[in-house]
Each structure stands twice: as structure tokens, then as C-alpha cells.
Write a protein that holds these residues in place. Structure first.
Motif, PDB file in Angstrom:
ATOM      1  N   ILE A  41       0.814  -1.219   0.000  1.00  0.00           N
ATOM      2  CA  ILE A  41       0.000   0.000   0.000  1.00  0.00           C
ATOM      3  C   ILE A  41       0.846   1.267   0.000  1.00  0.00           C
ATOM      4  N   ALA A  42       2.128   1.123   0.318  1.00  0.00           N
ATOM      5  CA  ALA A  42       3.007   2.292   0.330  1.00  0.00           C
ATOM      6  C   ALA A  42       4.452   1.843   0.245  1.00  0.00           C
ATOM      7  N   ALA A  43       5.286   2.763  -0.168  1.00  0.00           N
ATOM      8  CA  ALA A  43       6.731   2.536  -0.196  1.00  0.00           C
ATOM      9  C   ALA A  43       7.394   3.828   0.247  1.00  0.00           C
ATOM     10  N   GLU A  44       8.484   3.685   0.972  1.00  0.00           N
ATOM     11  CA  GLU A  44       9.193   4.871   1.450  1.00  0.00           C
ATOM     12  C   GLU A  44      10.669   4.567   1.576  1.00  0.00           C
ATOM     13  N   GLU A  45      11.458   5.606   1.761  1.00  0.00           N
ATOM     14  CA  GLU A  45      12.893   5.423   1.974  1.00  0.00           C
ATOM     15  C   GLU A  45      13.128   4.961   3.399  1.00  0.00           C
ATOM     16  N   GLY A  46      14.054   4.028   3.549  1.00  0.00           N
ATOM     17  CA  GLY A  46      14.427   3.547   4.873  1.00  0.00           C
ATOM     18  C   GLY A  46      15.882   3.858   5.145  1.00  0.00           C
ATOM     19  N   GLY A  47      16.380   3.394   6.275  1.00  0.00           N
ATOM     20  CA  GLY A  47      17.756   3.657   6.660  1.00  0.00           C
ATOM     21  C   GLY A  47      18.777   3.083   5.705  1.00  0.00           C
ATOM     22  N   SER A  48      18.502   1.902   5.157  1.00  0.00           N
ATOM     23  CA  SER A  48      19.476   1.280   4.264  1.00  0.00           C
ATOM     24  C   SER A  48      18.891   0.944   2.899  1.00  0.00           C
ATOM     25  N   LEU A  54       2.902  -3.282   3.736  1.00  0.00           N
ATOM     26  CA  LEU A  54       1.787  -4.102   3.283  1.00  0.00           C
ATOM     27  C   LEU A  54       0.489  -3.686   3.964  1.00  0.00           C
ATOM     28  N   SER A  55      -0.634  -4.116   3.399  1.00  0.00           N
ATOM     29  CA  SER A  55      -1.940  -3.743   3.927  1.00  0.00           C
ATOM     30  C   SER A  55      -2.174  -4.267   5.343  1.00  0.00           C
ATOM     31  N   ASP A  56      -1.456  -5.334   5.739  1.00  0.00           N
ATOM     32  CA  ASP A  56      -1.614  -5.845   7.110  1.00  0.00           C
ATOM     33  C   ASP A  56      -0.677  -5.150   8.099  1.00  0.00           C
ATOM     34  N   GLY A  57       0.047  -4.128   7.630  1.00  0.00           N
ATOM     35  CA  GLY A  57       0.951  -3.374   8.491  1.00  0.00           C
ATOM     36  C   GLY A  57       2.381  -3.870   8.495  1.00  0.00           C
TER      37      GLY A  57
END
Length: 64
Positions: A41-48, A54-57
């Protein structure tokens, strides 16, 4: 295509059976890497790298 692919694209043409390719990809993955029936449901930048949410968290981070 013999040498035509290499001349045209700068690399030789390689042929592999689909089942062999899928098996090689599967063997290269760590356990629980593939999840079926999951919706991102979403994508973002992480530390590495990148984080897929996902929709279930559940959150997956990968060096991407």
C-alpha cells in the motif's frame, strides 16, 4: 541469433528455460522473501534502502 544479438545489442543472447530461471531466482532468495496474497500500500525510503508497507501493516526493508 548467433552473433547478431551481440553485434546489435553489445551482448550475447542467452537462452534459459523459464522453469530453470525461476528455480535459480528462488534459490538465490532467503526464506520467507516471497509473499503471496499481499498488497503493497506504500513505499518509502528507509535507513538502508526502500521500505514496502503491506496492507496488514507488515514492513519490509531492503537494500534497493
Amino acid at each position: 541469433m548467433s552473433t547478431a544479438a551481440e553485434e546489435r545489442y553489445g551482448a550475447p543472447q542467452l537462452t534459459i528455460h523459464r522453469a530453470d530461471l525461476l528455480a535459480a531466482l528462488e534459490n538465490a532468495l532467503t526464506e520467507n522473501t516471497i509473499r503471496f496474497a499481499s498488497q503493497v500500500i506504500a513505499a518509502e525510503e528507509g535507513g538502508s534502502g526502500a521500505v514496502a508497507i503491506l496492507s496488514d501493516g507488515t514492513r519490509f526493508e531492503a537494500d534497493a
